[in-house]
Design a protein around this motif. Structure first.
Motif, PDB file in Angstrom:
ATOM      1  N   GLU A 170     -68.297  -0.064 -11.934  1.00 52.07           N
ATOM      2  CA  GLU A 170     -69.051   0.872 -12.784  1.00 52.07           C
ATOM      3  C   GLU A 170     -70.070   1.581 -11.889  1.00 52.07           C
ATOM      4  N   CYS A 176     -66.666 -11.769 -10.388  1.00 47.12           N
ATOM      5  CA  CYS A 176     -66.158 -10.611  -9.660  1.00 47.12           C
ATOM      6  C   CYS A 176     -66.787 -10.441  -8.273  1.00 47.12           C
ATOM      7  N   ARG A 189     -69.458  -7.606  -7.658  1.00 45.09           N
ATOM      8  CA  ARG A 189     -70.626  -7.596  -8.551  1.00 45.09           C
ATOM      9  C   ARG A 189     -71.860  -7.072  -7.797  1.00 45.09           C
ATOM     10  N   CYS A 213     -70.800  -1.212  -8.077  1.00 42.91           N
ATOM     11  CA  CYS A 213     -70.779  -1.612  -9.486  1.00 42.91           C
ATOM     12  C   CYS A 213     -72.175  -1.998  -9.925  1.00 42.91           C
ATOM     13  N   ASN A 225     -72.783  -3.706 -12.572  1.00 44.62           N
ATOM     14  CA  ASN A 225     -72.729  -4.952 -13.352  1.00 44.62           C
ATOM     15  C   ASN A 225     -72.681  -6.178 -12.453  1.00 44.62           C
ATOM     16  N   ASN A 226     -72.737  -7.327 -13.125  1.00 45.76           N
ATOM     17  CA  ASN A 226     -72.882  -8.564 -12.377  1.00 45.76           C
ATOM     18  C   ASN A 226     -71.977  -9.679 -12.873  1.00 45.76           C
ATOM     19  N   CYS A 227     -70.743  -9.342 -13.222  1.00 43.35           N
ATOM     20  CA  CYS A 227     -69.816 -10.349 -13.746  1.00 43.35           C
ATOM     21  C   CYS A 227     -69.755 -11.537 -12.775  1.00 43.35           C
TER      22      CYS A 227
END
Ligand code: 5AD
Ligand code: FES
Length: 352
Positions: free
Chosen positions: A113, A73, A76, A66, A68-70
């Motif tokens: 992602e 999560c 991440r 992924c 992203n870096n939520c």
């Protein structure tokens, strides 16, 4: 006390009849310390609008990469301790074939992602799976309108993209580098392109208020969504939110789900796996408080522990075949049955 019970009864009757509630009404339902009447009302509306059948969706977690870096999560990008994996397109199609063999009518392709899967690769996978005569749901994050159009053209029917929270500033704090407006743009694009759109929220995020949870439900009603999944936030030890506690999140998520059923009587609502992580009967309780969908994991056992969005995921060592049988037995144990159709929004009323 007597007065408030009377008010609660009136509110639930209004919701059952009109499927409209104000923000204040929703907040008072979310505050209920004794929510059994709310759950019963949701169960009644569920039976009337979508029946006793439960749709099963085969979940294939095909990549835990992924970009992203939520903050909440486990997969991440910033979590360097995750062992990353990515199924090959052939492996994904083979897993889908197995799912079809177990009787599934919908395949859900989910990943972080992961930019390795470009439009051509994804469309090719979708076209191959589509030949199996199943509905295809994608859950692969934010893309451009053109990308969404291409997947739809290739045969994708549904798309899951949780808004996570409608509190824009909280969202942008928890999902650094992501834009809340872009996420809403995605949901509108998906809707306009003809997908069945699924969204949903996390419940129990640090800083999240009952007001914002009520706004989430009104947002789903306004879109309107065809499906929505409500999941309790479960802190992951390898994330910046590791010190948070999941206390009370299960009960609040169940109440959110029940109110959602009252507001959107005929949509598809999954009993989420995260519910069962926090409570041994979590999915069954959800099915009795408004839910009508279960998404058993069909990912190969060797990859399941690596797709750890949150800790304590259930069925880590179980085969896809075992999960399929186990879920059906559980559903039958509460007097419900597995539906044989593809389970599109509105199918029940059409007698499908
Ligand atoms: N706890 C519960 N659910 C989570 N998700 C991501 N991280 C967590 C967590 N720590 C959910 C998000 C995402 C979905 C695929 O998984 O809501 O949309
Ligand atoms: Fe992958 Fe949030 S960490 S989408």
């Amino acid at each position: 006390m007597v007065y408030s019970l009377y008010m609660e009864k009136k509110l639930l009757q209004k919701a059952e009849r009109t499927h409209h509630l104000t923000r204040e009404d929703i907040i008072s339902l979310l505050k209920l310390s004794e929510p059994s009447a709310l759950f019963q009302a949701a169960d009644k509306v569920r039976r009337e609008f979508v029946g006793d059948g439960v749709y099963l969706r085969a979940l294939i977690e095909f990549s835990n990469y992924c970009k992203n870096n939520c903050l909440y999560c486990g997969i991440r990008a910033g979590n360097a301790r995750v062992q990353r994996y990515r199924l090959t397109p052939t492996e994904i199609v083979e897993t889908a074939k197995k799912a079809v063999g177990y009787g599934y009518k919908t395949v859900v392709l989910q990943s972080g992602e992961d930019l390795w899967f470009d439009t051509d690769k994804l469309c090719d996978i979708i076209r191959q799976i589509k030949k199996l005569d199943v509905a295809i749901t994608l859950s692969i994050g934010e893309k451009t309108r053109e990308e969404y159009a291409a997947y739809h053209q290739a045969g994708a029917d549904r798309y899951l993209l949780r808004i996570e929270t409608t509190d824009k500033s909280l969202y942008e704090k928890l999902d650094p580098s992501m834009s809340w407006d872009n996420r809403v743009r995605c949901l509108h694009d998906l809707k306009e392109l003809g997908y069945e759109v699924g969204s949903g929220s996390l419940v129990g995020l640090p800083g999240q208020t009952l007001e914002s949870l009520a706004d989430d439900l009104l947002f789903f009603q306004k879109l309107p969504v065809d499906m929505a999944g409500i999941g309790p936030f479960i802190p992951h030890p390898q994330t910046p939110l590791s010190n948070e506690k999941p206390d009370g999140h299960f009960e609040l998520a169940l109440k959110m789900m029940a109110v959602m059923r009252l507001l959107l009587p005929d949509i598809n609502i999954p009993a989420t796996t995260a519910m069962e992580t926090l409570h041994p009967q979590g999915r069954l309780l959800a099915l009795q408080a408004g839910a009508n969908v279960v998404m058993p994991n069909t990912t190969d056992t060797e990859y399941r522990p690596l797709y750890a969005l949150y800790p304590g995921k259930i069925c880590l060592g179980d085969s896809a075949e075992k999960c399929r049988g186990c879920v059906e037995r559980k559903i039958n144990s509460i007097g419900r049955h597995v539906s044989s159709g593809k389970g599109f929004h509105g199918d029940y009323k059409k007698g499908k």
